[in-house]
Scaffold this motif. Structure first.
Motif, PDB file in Angstrom:
ATOM      1  N   ALA A  71       0.955  -1.216   0.013  1.00  0.00           N
ATOM      2  CA  ALA A  71       0.325  -0.370   0.103  1.00  0.00           C
ATOM      3  C   ALA A  71       0.884   1.108  -0.245  1.00  0.00           C
ATOM      4  CB  ALA A  71      -1.047   0.319   1.042  1.00  0.00           C
ATOM      5  N   SER A  72       0.357   1.992  -0.524  1.00  0.00           N
ATOM      6  CA  SER A  72       1.495   3.629  -0.785  1.00  0.00           C
ATOM      7  C   SER A  72       1.481   4.282   0.934  1.00  0.00           C
ATOM      8  CB  SER A  72       1.227   4.295  -2.489  1.00  0.00           C
ATOM      9  OG  SER A  72      -0.512   4.454  -1.632  1.00  0.00           O
ATOM     10  N   LEU A  73       2.053   5.264   0.886  1.00  0.00           N
ATOM     11  CA  LEU A  73       2.158   6.016   1.747  1.00  0.00           C
ATOM     12  C   LEU A  73       0.967   6.410   1.521  1.00  0.00           C
ATOM     13  CD1 LEU A  73       3.345   6.054   5.074  1.00  0.00           C
ATOM     14  CD2 LEU A  73       5.322   7.589   3.861  1.00  0.00           C
ATOM     15  N   ALA A  74       0.452   7.457   1.088  1.00  0.00           N
ATOM     16  CA  ALA A  74      -0.590   8.142   0.522  1.00  0.00           C
ATOM     17  C   ALA A  74      -2.024   7.191   0.954  1.00  0.00           C
ATOM     18  CB  ALA A  74       0.193   8.649  -1.267  1.00  0.00           C
ATOM     19  N   ASN A  75      -1.866   6.069   0.300  1.00  0.00           N
ATOM     20  CA  ASN A  75      -3.490   5.512   0.480  1.00  0.00           C
ATOM     21  C   ASN A  75      -3.736   5.351   2.586  1.00  0.00           C
ATOM     22  OD1 ASN A  75      -4.954   2.989   0.736  1.00  0.00           O
ATOM     23  ND2 ASN A  75      -5.657   3.783  -0.981  1.00  0.00           N
ATOM     24  N   LEU A  76      -2.339   5.069   2.935  1.00  0.00           N
ATOM     25  CA  LEU A  76      -3.269   4.908   4.498  1.00  0.00           C
ATOM     26  C   LEU A  76      -2.882   6.186   4.486  1.00  0.00           C
ATOM     27  CD1 LEU A  76       0.610   2.522   4.563  1.00  0.00           C
ATOM     28  CD2 LEU A  76      -1.696   1.941   5.142  1.00  0.00           C
ATOM     29  N   ARG A  77      -1.935   6.985   4.315  1.00  0.00           N
ATOM     30  CA  ARG A  77      -2.840   8.364   5.786  1.00  0.00           C
ATOM     31  C   ARG A  77      -3.986   8.739   5.265  1.00  0.00           C
ATOM     32  NH1 ARG A  77       2.765  11.882   2.263  1.00  0.00           N
ATOM     33  NH2 ARG A  77       4.218  11.106   4.244  1.00  0.00           N
ATOM     34  N   ALA A  78      -4.374   8.552   4.005  1.00  0.00           N
ATOM     35  CA  ALA A  78      -5.119   9.281   3.657  1.00  0.00           C
ATOM     36  C   ALA A  78      -7.182   8.112   3.901  1.00  0.00           C
ATOM     37  CB  ALA A  78      -6.318   9.219   1.786  1.00  0.00           C
ATOM     38  N   ALA A  79      -6.807   6.626   4.246  1.00  0.00           N
ATOM     39  CA  ALA A  79      -7.450   5.801   4.628  1.00  0.00           C
ATOM     40  C   ALA A  79      -7.364   6.333   5.996  1.00  0.00           C
ATOM     41  CB  ALA A  79      -7.199   4.556   4.790  1.00  0.00           C
ATOM     42  N   SER A  80      -6.382   6.788   6.615  1.00  0.00           N
ATOM     43  CA  SER A  80      -6.540   7.050   7.960  1.00  0.00           C
ATOM     44  C   SER A  80      -7.331   8.021   8.372  1.00  0.00           C
ATOM     45  CB  SER A  80      -5.200   7.118   8.755  1.00  0.00           C
ATOM     46  OG  SER A  80      -4.698   7.854   9.748  1.00  0.00           O
ATOM     47  N   ALA A  81      -7.187   9.031   7.509  1.00  0.00           N
ATOM     48  CA  ALA A  81      -7.501  10.376   8.160  1.00  0.00           C
ATOM     49  C   ALA A  81      -9.389  10.307   7.966  1.00  0.00           C
ATOM     50  CB  ALA A  81      -7.407  11.363   6.592  1.00  0.00           C
ATOM     51  N   ILE A  82      -9.791   9.352   6.755  1.00  0.00           N
ATOM     52  CA  ILE A  82     -11.366   9.505   6.645  1.00  0.00           C
ATOM     53  C   ILE A  82     -11.622   8.359   8.172  1.00  0.00           C
ATOM     54  CG2 ILE A  82     -13.444   7.268   5.585  1.00  0.00           C
ATOM     55  CD1 ILE A  82     -11.436   7.805   2.597  1.00  0.00           C
ATOM     56  N   CYS A  83     -10.964   6.838   8.629  1.00  0.00           N
ATOM     57  CA  CYS A  83     -11.501   6.454   9.230  1.00  0.00           C
ATOM     58  C   CYS A  83     -11.207   7.469  10.587  1.00  0.00           C
ATOM     59  CB  CYS A  83     -10.108   5.244   9.643  1.00  0.00           C
ATOM     60  SG  CYS A  83     -10.886   3.701   8.521  1.00  0.00           S
ATOM     61  N   ARG A  84     -10.837   8.323  10.803  1.00  0.00           N
ATOM     62  CA  ARG A  84     -10.406   9.098  12.250  1.00  0.00           C
ATOM     63  C   ARG A  84     -11.067   9.589  12.405  1.00  0.00           C
ATOM     64  NH1 ARG A  84      -3.750   9.469  13.467  1.00  0.00           N
ATOM     65  NH2 ARG A  84      -3.934   7.079  14.358  1.00  0.00           N
ATOM     66  N   LYS A  85     -11.888  10.289  10.950  1.00  0.00           N
ATOM     67  CA  LYS A  85     -12.604  11.902  10.406  1.00  0.00           C
ATOM     68  C   LYS A  85     -14.261  10.897  10.776  1.00  0.00           C
ATOM     69  CE  LYS A  85     -14.952  12.372   6.408  1.00  0.00           C
ATOM     70  NZ  LYS A  85     -14.977  12.904   5.301  1.00  0.00           N
TER      71      LYS A  85
END
Ligand code: F0G
Length: 458
Positions: free
Chosen positions: A193-207
Protein backbone atom coordinates in the motif's frame (compact mmCIF):
# COMPACT_ATOMS: atom_id res chain seq x y z
CA UNK A 1 28.79 -4.44 -17.65
CA UNK A 2 26.78 -3.90 -14.46
CA UNK A 3 26.95 -6.75 -11.95
CA UNK A 4 23.48 -8.31 -11.68
CA UNK A 5 24.03 -11.30 -9.38
CA UNK A 6 22.01 -10.96 -6.19
CA UNK A 7 24.56 -11.32 -3.44
CA UNK A 8 22.90 -12.58 -0.30
CA UNK A 9 24.00 -10.06 2.38
CA UNK A 10 25.01 -12.83 4.78
CA UNK A 11 27.24 -15.86 4.86
CA UNK A 12 26.15 -19.22 6.15
CA UNK A 13 27.54 -20.63 9.37
CA UNK A 14 25.06 -23.40 10.06
CA UNK A 15 23.53 -25.60 7.37
CA UNK A 16 20.50 -27.82 7.28
CA UNK A 17 20.51 -30.68 4.75
CA UNK A 18 17.66 -31.07 2.29
CA UNK A 19 16.89 -34.44 0.78
CA UNK A 20 16.66 -35.32 -2.90
CA UNK A 21 13.69 -37.48 -3.93
CA UNK A 22 12.57 -39.10 -7.17
CA UNK A 23 9.39 -38.26 -9.04
CA UNK A 24 7.98 -41.71 -8.06
CA UNK A 25 8.70 -41.09 -4.37
CA UNK A 26 6.99 -37.69 -4.58
CA UNK A 27 3.92 -39.07 -6.35
CA UNK A 28 3.59 -41.68 -3.61
CA UNK A 29 4.08 -39.15 -0.81
CA UNK A 30 1.48 -36.80 -2.30
CA UNK A 31 -1.14 -39.55 -2.61
CA UNK A 32 -0.46 -40.62 0.98
CA UNK A 33 -1.02 -36.99 2.06
CA UNK A 34 -4.50 -36.96 0.50
CA UNK A 35 -3.18 -34.58 -2.18
CA UNK A 36 -2.92 -31.88 0.48
CA UNK A 37 0.52 -30.27 0.53
CA UNK A 38 0.03 -29.20 4.16
CA UNK A 39 -0.01 -32.88 5.10
CA UNK A 40 3.32 -33.78 3.48
CA UNK A 41 6.21 -34.57 5.81
CA UNK A 42 8.73 -31.74 5.34
CA UNK A 43 11.55 -34.25 4.75
CA UNK A 44 9.90 -35.10 1.43
CA UNK A 45 10.29 -31.52 0.19
CA UNK A 46 13.30 -30.06 -1.59
CA UNK A 47 12.46 -26.35 -1.75
CA UNK A 48 9.71 -25.33 0.63
CA UNK A 49 7.85 -22.25 -0.55
CA UNK A 50 4.64 -23.12 1.30
CA UNK A 51 4.97 -20.02 3.43
CA UNK A 52 7.31 -17.25 4.51
CA UNK A 53 5.80 -17.53 7.99
CA UNK A 54 8.08 -18.73 10.78
CA UNK A 55 10.36 -20.34 8.21
CA UNK A 56 13.10 -17.71 8.15
CA UNK A 57 16.68 -18.13 9.30
CA UNK A 58 17.67 -16.29 12.45
CA UNK A 59 20.88 -14.30 12.59
CA UNK A 60 23.88 -14.84 14.84
CA UNK A 61 22.65 -11.83 16.87
CA UNK A 62 19.24 -13.43 17.29
CA UNK A 63 20.76 -16.71 18.45
CA UNK A 64 22.89 -14.72 20.89
CA UNK A 65 19.70 -13.01 22.10
CA UNK A 66 18.11 -16.43 22.59
CA UNK A 67 20.83 -17.18 25.15
CA UNK A 68 20.06 -13.89 26.89
CA UNK A 69 16.39 -14.87 27.26
CA UNK A 70 15.05 -14.32 30.76
CA UNK A 71 12.49 -16.99 31.60
CA UNK A 72 11.06 -15.30 34.70
CA UNK A 73 7.30 -15.73 34.79
CA UNK A 74 6.61 -12.05 35.42
CA UNK A 75 8.61 -8.94 34.56
CA UNK A 76 11.35 -10.75 32.63
CA UNK A 77 13.98 -8.45 31.14
CA UNK A 78 13.25 -10.10 27.75
CA UNK A 79 9.77 -8.60 27.95
CA UNK A 80 11.11 -5.08 28.46
CA UNK A 81 13.51 -5.43 25.51
CA UNK A 82 10.62 -6.65 23.33
CA UNK A 83 8.15 -4.03 24.54
CA UNK A 84 10.65 -1.18 24.16
CA UNK A 85 11.43 -2.07 20.55
CA UNK A 86 7.73 -2.47 19.67
CA UNK A 87 6.91 0.87 21.30
CA UNK A 88 9.81 2.61 19.59
CA UNK A 89 8.84 1.24 16.16
CA UNK A 90 5.07 1.57 16.40
CA UNK A 91 4.48 4.40 18.87
CA UNK A 92 1.76 2.28 20.51
CA UNK A 93 1.69 2.46 24.26
CA UNK A 94 -0.09 -0.84 24.93
CA UNK A 95 1.70 -3.94 23.67
CA UNK A 96 0.07 -7.33 24.12
CA UNK A 97 2.46 -10.20 23.28
CA UNK A 98 0.89 -13.22 21.58
CA UNK A 99 2.16 -16.57 20.37
CA UNK A 100 1.42 -15.61 16.75
CA UNK A 101 -0.63 -13.28 14.59
CA UNK A 102 -3.96 -15.08 14.72
CA UNK A 103 -3.96 -15.00 18.53
CA UNK A 104 -3.70 -11.21 18.29
CA UNK A 105 -6.60 -11.26 15.81
CA UNK A 106 -8.76 -13.42 18.04
CA UNK A 107 -8.17 -11.20 21.06
CA UNK A 108 -8.74 -8.00 19.07
CA UNK A 109 -11.99 -9.14 17.46
CA UNK A 110 -13.31 -10.59 20.74
CA UNK A 111 -12.65 -7.37 22.63
CA UNK A 112 -13.48 -4.73 20.01
CA UNK A 113 -16.81 -6.50 19.42
CA UNK A 114 -17.51 -7.62 15.85
CA UNK A 115 -20.72 -9.57 16.46
CA UNK A 116 -23.31 -8.42 13.91
CA UNK A 117 -20.79 -5.93 12.58
CA UNK A 118 -18.54 -5.48 9.59
CA UNK A 119 -14.76 -5.29 9.36
CA UNK A 120 -13.57 -3.51 6.23
CA UNK A 121 -10.19 -4.35 4.70
CA UNK A 122 -8.14 -4.06 1.52
CA UNK A 123 -8.21 -7.88 1.77
CA UNK A 124 -8.47 -9.92 4.96
CA UNK A 125 -6.03 -12.80 5.21
CA UNK A 126 -7.75 -16.18 5.77
CA UNK A 127 -7.09 -16.35 9.53
CA UNK A 128 -8.29 -12.76 9.92
CA UNK A 129 -11.51 -13.48 8.05
CA UNK A 130 -12.05 -16.73 9.98
CA UNK A 131 -11.52 -15.00 13.33
CA UNK A 132 -14.00 -12.25 12.41
CA UNK A 133 -16.57 -14.85 11.32
CA UNK A 134 -15.93 -17.02 14.39
CA UNK A 135 -16.90 -13.98 16.54
CA UNK A 136 -20.09 -13.44 14.52
CA UNK A 137 -18.82 -10.60 12.33
CA UNK A 138 -18.50 -10.15 8.59
CA UNK A 139 -15.34 -9.28 6.69
CA UNK A 140 -15.83 -7.08 3.63
CA UNK A 141 -12.90 -6.55 1.27
CA UNK A 142 -12.62 -3.24 -0.57
CA UNK A 143 -9.25 -3.36 -2.35
CA UNK A 144 -8.38 -0.69 -4.87
CA UNK A 145 -10.22 -1.79 -8.06
CA UNK A 146 -7.01 -2.18 -10.09
CA UNK A 147 -5.91 -4.95 -7.70
CA UNK A 148 -8.41 -7.22 -9.45
CA UNK A 149 -6.47 -6.93 -12.70
CA UNK A 150 -3.65 -9.41 -12.08
CA UNK A 151 -1.72 -8.18 -15.12
CA UNK A 152 -1.72 -4.42 -14.47
CA UNK A 153 1.81 -3.39 -13.46
CA UNK A 154 0.39 -0.96 -10.88
CA UNK A 155 2.74 -0.57 -7.89
CA UNK A 156 0.10 -0.04 -5.16
CA UNK A 157 -2.26 -2.97 -5.36
CA UNK A 158 -2.25 -3.10 -1.55
CA UNK A 159 -4.23 0.13 -1.43
CA UNK A 160 -7.71 0.21 0.02
CA UNK A 161 -10.47 1.65 -2.20
CA UNK A 162 -10.88 5.12 -0.66
CA UNK A 163 -14.11 5.86 -2.52
CA UNK A 164 -15.69 2.63 -1.26
CA UNK A 165 -14.35 3.28 2.25
CA UNK A 166 -15.78 6.79 2.37
CA UNK A 167 -19.13 5.58 1.00
CA UNK A 168 -19.40 2.58 3.34
CA UNK A 169 -18.54 4.61 6.41
CA UNK A 170 -20.90 7.37 5.30
CA UNK A 171 -23.85 5.03 4.73
CA UNK A 172 -23.24 2.24 7.25
CA UNK A 173 -20.56 3.63 9.56
CA UNK A 174 -22.35 2.50 12.72
CA UNK A 175 -22.10 -1.12 11.57
CA UNK A 176 -18.32 -1.01 11.10
CA UNK A 177 -16.32 -2.39 14.03
CA UNK A 178 -12.97 -1.40 12.55
CA UNK A 179 -10.94 -1.18 9.35
CA UNK A 180 -7.97 -3.54 8.91
CA UNK A 181 -5.37 -2.54 6.33
CA UNK A 182 -3.20 -5.56 5.49
CA UNK A 183 0.34 -4.52 4.56
CA UNK A 184 1.52 -5.93 2.28
CA UNK A 185 -1.69 -7.40 0.91
CA UNK A 186 -0.87 -11.10 1.22
CA UNK A 187 -4.03 -12.61 -0.28
CA UNK A 188 -4.10 -10.06 -3.08
CA UNK A 189 -0.56 -10.79 -4.30
CA UNK A 190 1.87 -9.51 -1.67
CA UNK A 191 1.41 -6.00 -3.01
CA UNK A 192 2.24 -2.90 -0.98
CA UNK A 193 0.00 0.00 0.00
CA UNK A 194 1.29 3.50 -0.71
CA UNK A 195 1.92 5.87 2.13
CA UNK A 196 -0.50 8.28 0.44
CA UNK A 197 -3.25 5.64 0.64
CA UNK A 198 -2.47 4.81 4.28
CA UNK A 199 -2.58 8.52 5.14
CA UNK A 200 -5.91 9.01 3.35
CA UNK A 201 -7.51 5.86 4.81
CA UNK A 202 -6.36 6.94 8.27
CA UNK A 203 -7.85 10.42 7.80
CA UNK A 204 -11.20 9.00 6.63
CA UNK A 205 -11.39 6.58 9.57
CA UNK A 206 -10.45 9.27 12.09
CA UNK A 207 -13.08 11.64 10.69
CA UNK A 208 -15.69 8.87 11.06
CA UNK A 209 -14.30 7.73 14.42
CA UNK A 210 -13.82 4.16 13.24
CA UNK A 211 -10.65 2.42 14.53
CA UNK A 212 -8.06 1.99 11.77
CA UNK A 213 -5.81 -1.04 12.30
CA UNK A 214 -2.83 -2.36 10.43
CA UNK A 215 -2.30 -6.05 9.90
CA UNK A 216 1.39 -5.26 9.89
CA UNK A 217 2.92 -8.72 9.26
CA UNK A 218 5.07 -7.42 6.38
CA UNK A 219 5.43 -3.76 7.34
CA UNK A 220 9.15 -3.57 6.48
CA UNK A 221 8.68 -4.96 2.98
CA UNK A 222 5.83 -2.48 2.50
CA UNK A 223 8.02 0.38 3.75
CA UNK A 224 10.81 -0.67 1.35
CA UNK A 225 8.44 -0.40 -1.62
CA UNK A 226 7.35 3.04 -0.39
CA UNK A 227 10.97 4.15 -0.22
CA UNK A 228 11.74 2.80 -3.69
CA UNK A 229 8.62 3.71 -5.59
CA UNK A 230 6.71 6.55 -3.95
CA UNK A 231 7.41 10.15 -4.88
CA UNK A 232 9.28 12.03 -2.20
CA UNK A 233 10.15 8.99 -0.04
CA UNK A 234 13.53 7.94 -1.41
CA UNK A 235 15.60 9.97 1.02
CA UNK A 236 13.86 8.62 4.10
CA UNK A 237 15.02 5.58 6.02
CA UNK A 238 12.80 2.48 6.02
CA UNK A 239 12.61 2.85 9.81
CA UNK A 240 11.22 6.36 9.46
CA UNK A 241 8.63 5.30 6.87
CA UNK A 242 7.61 2.32 9.02
CA UNK A 243 7.24 4.54 12.08
CA UNK A 244 4.95 6.87 10.17
CA UNK A 245 2.84 3.95 8.87
CA UNK A 246 2.21 2.69 12.40
CA UNK A 247 1.46 6.18 13.71
CA UNK A 248 -1.31 6.60 11.13
CA UNK A 249 -3.14 3.67 12.73
CA UNK A 250 -5.06 3.27 15.97
CA UNK A 251 -3.63 -0.18 16.51
CA UNK A 252 -1.96 -3.15 14.87
CA UNK A 253 -1.92 -6.91 14.83
CA UNK A 254 1.42 -8.47 14.01
CA UNK A 255 2.80 -11.91 13.31
CA UNK A 256 6.50 -11.90 14.20
CA UNK A 257 6.84 -14.99 11.98
CA UNK A 258 7.13 -12.69 8.97
CA UNK A 259 8.85 -9.32 9.41
CA UNK A 260 9.74 -10.14 13.00
CA UNK A 261 12.36 -12.49 11.48
CA UNK A 262 11.45 -15.00 14.18
CA UNK A 263 10.09 -18.54 14.11
CA UNK A 264 7.18 -17.76 16.44
CA UNK A 265 5.48 -14.80 18.10
CA UNK A 266 3.33 -11.76 17.53
CA UNK A 267 1.65 -8.84 19.20
CA UNK A 268 -1.46 -6.72 19.39
CA UNK A 269 -0.91 -3.03 20.06
CA UNK A 270 -2.95 0.15 20.44
CA UNK A 271 -3.27 3.37 22.41
CA UNK A 272 -6.75 2.54 23.72
CA UNK A 273 -6.53 2.18 27.53
CA UNK A 274 -9.94 0.57 28.07
CA UNK A 275 -9.63 -1.85 25.15
CA UNK A 276 -6.08 -2.84 26.13
CA UNK A 277 -7.21 -3.61 29.69
CA UNK A 278 -9.86 -5.96 28.29
CA UNK A 279 -7.33 -7.52 25.92
CA UNK A 280 -4.94 -8.18 28.79
CA UNK A 281 -7.64 -10.04 30.68
CA UNK A 282 -8.33 -12.29 27.71
CA UNK A 283 -4.58 -12.71 27.20
CA UNK A 284 -4.17 -13.96 30.77
CA UNK A 285 -7.10 -16.30 30.31
CA UNK A 286 -5.90 -17.91 27.10
CA UNK A 287 -2.29 -17.01 26.22
CA UNK A 288 -0.37 -16.19 29.37
CA UNK A 289 0.73 -13.44 31.72
CA UNK A 290 1.02 -10.00 30.03
CA UNK A 291 4.83 -9.99 30.15
CA UNK A 292 5.17 -13.13 28.02
CA UNK A 293 1.80 -13.90 26.38
CA UNK A 294 2.37 -17.48 25.26
CA UNK A 295 6.02 -17.01 24.37
CA UNK A 296 9.26 -17.96 26.05
CA UNK A 297 11.47 -15.08 27.17
CA UNK A 298 14.01 -16.16 24.55
CA UNK A 299 11.41 -15.74 21.79
CA UNK A 300 10.69 -12.19 22.91
CA UNK A 301 14.41 -11.43 22.69
CA UNK A 302 14.73 -12.97 19.21
CA UNK A 303 11.82 -10.82 18.01
CA UNK A 304 13.25 -7.65 19.58
CA UNK A 305 16.45 -8.17 17.55
CA UNK A 306 14.52 -9.26 14.44
CA UNK A 307 12.47 -6.05 14.50
CA UNK A 308 15.73 -4.11 14.18
CA UNK A 309 17.36 -6.32 11.54
CA UNK A 310 14.29 -6.34 9.30
CA UNK A 311 14.56 -2.62 8.52
CA UNK A 312 18.19 -3.03 7.40
CA UNK A 313 18.23 -1.74 3.86
CA UNK A 314 20.86 -4.17 2.50
CA UNK A 315 18.65 -6.99 3.72
CA UNK A 316 15.49 -5.51 2.18
CA UNK A 317 17.22 -4.79 -1.16
CA UNK A 318 18.25 -8.47 -1.37
CA UNK A 319 14.89 -9.67 -0.15
CA UNK A 320 12.79 -7.79 -2.69
CA UNK A 321 15.31 -8.40 -5.51
CA UNK A 322 15.21 -12.16 -5.00
CA UNK A 323 11.40 -12.23 -5.09
CA UNK A 324 11.46 -10.24 -8.34
CA UNK A 325 14.14 -12.61 -9.69
CA UNK A 326 11.80 -15.58 -9.23
CA UNK A 327 8.95 -13.67 -10.89
CA UNK A 328 11.11 -12.60 -13.83
CA UNK A 329 12.31 -16.18 -14.33
CA UNK A 330 8.83 -17.70 -14.34
CA UNK A 331 7.47 -14.99 -16.63
CA UNK A 332 10.32 -15.71 -19.07
CA UNK A 333 9.01 -19.29 -19.39
CA UNK A 334 5.49 -18.10 -20.09
CA UNK A 335 4.10 -18.65 -16.60
CA UNK A 336 1.61 -15.82 -15.88
CA UNK A 337 2.20 -14.20 -12.50
CA UNK A 338 0.41 -11.49 -10.57
CA UNK A 339 2.12 -8.31 -11.68
CA UNK A 340 4.18 -6.67 -10.45
CA UNK A 341 6.05 -9.18 -8.22
CA UNK A 342 5.14 -8.72 -4.55
CA UNK A 343 7.36 -8.55 -1.49
CA UNK A 344 7.39 -12.02 0.01
CA UNK A 345 6.07 -14.25 -2.74
CA UNK A 346 5.34 -14.78 -6.39
CA UNK A 347 1.73 -15.59 -7.19
CA UNK A 348 1.17 -17.64 -10.29
CA UNK A 349 -2.14 -16.75 -11.93
CA UNK A 350 -3.56 -20.25 -12.32
CA UNK A 351 -6.82 -19.01 -13.81
CA UNK A 352 -4.88 -17.55 -16.75
CA UNK A 353 -2.35 -20.40 -16.87
CA UNK A 354 -4.75 -23.37 -16.65
CA UNK A 355 -7.97 -22.05 -18.24
CA UNK A 356 -9.15 -25.61 -18.88
CA UNK A 357 -9.53 -26.25 -15.10
CA UNK A 358 -12.64 -24.52 -13.67
CA UNK A 359 -12.42 -22.80 -10.22
CA UNK A 360 -14.42 -25.55 -8.51
CA UNK A 361 -11.69 -27.99 -9.57
CA UNK A 362 -9.00 -25.82 -7.97
CA UNK A 363 -6.55 -24.79 -10.73
CA UNK A 364 -4.16 -23.20 -8.20
CA UNK A 365 -4.02 -26.47 -6.33
CA UNK A 366 -3.43 -28.41 -9.56
CA UNK A 367 -0.44 -26.15 -10.25
CA UNK A 368 0.81 -26.64 -6.69
CA UNK A 369 0.72 -30.44 -7.03
CA UNK A 370 2.51 -30.22 -10.40
CA UNK A 371 5.36 -28.15 -8.90
CA UNK A 372 5.75 -30.74 -6.17
CA UNK A 373 5.71 -33.78 -8.46
CA UNK A 374 8.03 -32.12 -10.96
CA UNK A 375 10.73 -30.94 -8.59
CA UNK A 376 9.81 -31.30 -4.91
CA UNK A 377 8.87 -27.60 -4.73
CA UNK A 378 6.01 -26.90 -2.32
CA UNK A 379 3.79 -23.85 -2.81
CA UNK A 380 0.36 -22.92 -1.53
CA UNK A 381 -2.94 -22.48 -3.33
CA UNK A 382 -4.68 -19.18 -2.63
CA UNK A 383 -7.98 -19.52 -4.39
CA UNK A 384 -11.22 -21.45 -4.15
CA UNK A 385 -9.68 -24.25 -2.07
CA UNK A 386 -8.61 -21.67 0.55
CA UNK A 387 -11.48 -19.18 0.32
CA UNK A 388 -14.32 -21.34 -1.00
CA UNK A 389 -16.64 -23.49 1.07
CA UNK A 390 -20.01 -22.60 2.46
CA UNK A 391 -20.71 -18.86 2.87
CA UNK A 392 -22.57 -18.53 6.21
CA UNK A 393 -24.32 -15.33 5.07
CA UNK A 394 -25.73 -16.71 1.78
CA UNK A 395 -25.70 -20.50 2.32
CA UNK A 396 -23.96 -20.92 -1.05
CA UNK A 397 -20.55 -22.26 -2.07
CA UNK A 398 -18.04 -19.45 -2.44
CA UNK A 399 -15.83 -19.12 -5.50
CA UNK A 400 -12.68 -17.07 -4.99
CA UNK A 401 -12.04 -14.02 -7.11
CA UNK A 402 -8.57 -15.22 -8.03
CA UNK A 403 -7.01 -18.66 -8.48
CA UNK A 404 -3.40 -18.36 -7.42
CA UNK A 405 -0.44 -20.54 -6.58
CA UNK A 406 1.74 -18.70 -4.11
CA UNK A 407 5.45 -19.42 -4.00
CA UNK A 408 6.44 -17.70 -0.75
CA UNK A 409 10.10 -17.14 -0.03
CA UNK A 410 11.36 -17.80 3.50
CA UNK A 411 13.60 -15.00 4.76
CA UNK A 412 17.39 -15.49 4.49
CA UNK A 413 17.02 -19.24 3.76
CA UNK A 414 17.48 -19.91 0.05
CA UNK A 415 20.17 -18.66 -2.34
CA UNK A 416 19.99 -17.60 -5.95
CA UNK A 417 20.76 -21.14 -7.16
CA UNK A 418 17.78 -22.49 -5.22
CA UNK A 419 15.63 -19.91 -6.98
CA UNK A 420 17.18 -20.82 -10.36
CA UNK A 421 16.11 -24.41 -9.69
CA UNK A 422 12.51 -23.34 -8.93
CA UNK A 423 12.45 -21.39 -12.21
CA UNK A 424 13.54 -24.52 -14.09
CA UNK A 425 10.84 -26.57 -12.38
CA UNK A 426 8.36 -23.91 -13.53
CA UNK A 427 9.65 -24.25 -17.09
CA UNK A 428 9.05 -28.02 -17.01
CA UNK A 429 5.54 -27.68 -15.58
CA UNK A 430 4.78 -25.01 -18.19
CA UNK A 431 5.74 -27.40 -20.97
CA UNK A 432 2.83 -29.69 -20.06
CA UNK A 433 0.45 -27.24 -18.41
CA UNK A 434 -2.44 -28.14 -20.72
CA UNK A 435 -2.24 -31.80 -19.60
CA UNK A 436 -2.80 -31.01 -15.90
CA UNK A 437 -6.15 -32.02 -14.43
CA UNK A 438 -8.25 -30.63 -11.57
CA UNK A 439 -9.12 -31.97 -8.12
CA UNK A 440 -12.18 -32.65 -6.00
CA UNK A 441 -12.53 -32.56 -2.22
CA UNK A 442 -13.03 -35.94 -0.54
CA UNK A 443 -13.62 -34.54 2.94
CA UNK A 444 -13.22 -31.16 4.59
CA UNK A 445 -13.58 -29.50 8.01
CA UNK A 446 -16.01 -26.61 8.70
CA UNK A 447 -13.36 -23.89 8.83
CA UNK A 448 -9.99 -23.17 7.16
CA UNK A 449 -10.49 -26.25 5.01
CA UNK A 450 -7.31 -25.94 2.96
CA UNK A 451 -5.19 -26.93 5.96
CA UNK A 452 -6.73 -30.35 6.42
CA UNK A 453 -9.06 -31.30 3.52
CA UNK A 454 -8.35 -34.53 1.64
CA UNK A 455 -8.52 -34.31 -2.13
CA UNK A 456 -8.44 -36.61 -5.15
CA UNK A 457 -7.40 -35.95 -8.74
CA UNK A 458 -10.19 -35.89 -11.32
N1 F0G B 1 -2.20 -11.72 8.59
C1 F0G B 1 -1.53 -11.97 7.46
C2 F0G B 1 -1.50 -10.95 6.37
C3 F0G B 1 -0.86 -13.18 7.31
O1 F0G B 1 -0.18 -13.41 6.19
C4 F0G B 1 -0.90 -14.13 8.36
C5 F0G B 1 -0.25 -15.42 8.23
C6 F0G B 1 -1.60 -13.82 9.52
C7 F0G B 1 -2.24 -12.59 9.60
C8 F0G B 1 -1.69 -14.77 10.69
O2 F0G B 1 -0.46 -14.84 11.34
O3 F0G B 1 0.23 -17.23 11.03
O4 F0G B 1 1.23 -15.81 12.82
O5 F0G B 1 -1.09 -16.59 13.02
N2 F0G B 1 0.15 -15.85 7.14
C9 F0G B 1 0.83 -17.09 6.90
C10 F0G B 1 1.02 -17.24 5.42
C11 F0G B 1 0.23 -18.27 7.54
O6 F0G B 1 1.46 -18.31 5.01
O7 F0G B 1 0.80 -16.28 4.67
P1 F0G B 1 0.00 -16.21 12.09
Amino acid sequence: MPITTIVEPFRIKSVEPIRMTTREQRAEALAAAGFNLFKLPAVDILIDLLTDSGTGAMSAEQWAAIMRGDESYAGASSWFRFRDRVQELTGFQHVVPTHQGRAAERILFSCIGVRGKVVLSNTCFDTTRANIEAQGGQAVDIPTPIANDTQAPHPWKGDIDLVALERFLGERGAEVACVVHTITNNSGGGQPASLANLRAASAICRKRRVPYYLDACRFAENAWFVKQLEAGQRDRSVESIAREMFRLADGATFSAKKDGLANIGGFLASNDDALAAQEEQLLILTEGFPTYGGLAGRDLDAIAVGLREVVDEDYLRYRIASTKYLGDGLRRHGVPIVEPPGGHAIYIDAKAWLPHIPPEQFPGHAAACAFYIEGGVRGCEIGTLMFGGLDPSTGKQRIAQKELLRLAIPRRVYTQSHIDYVVEVGREVAARAMELGGFRIVDEPAQLRHFSARLAPL
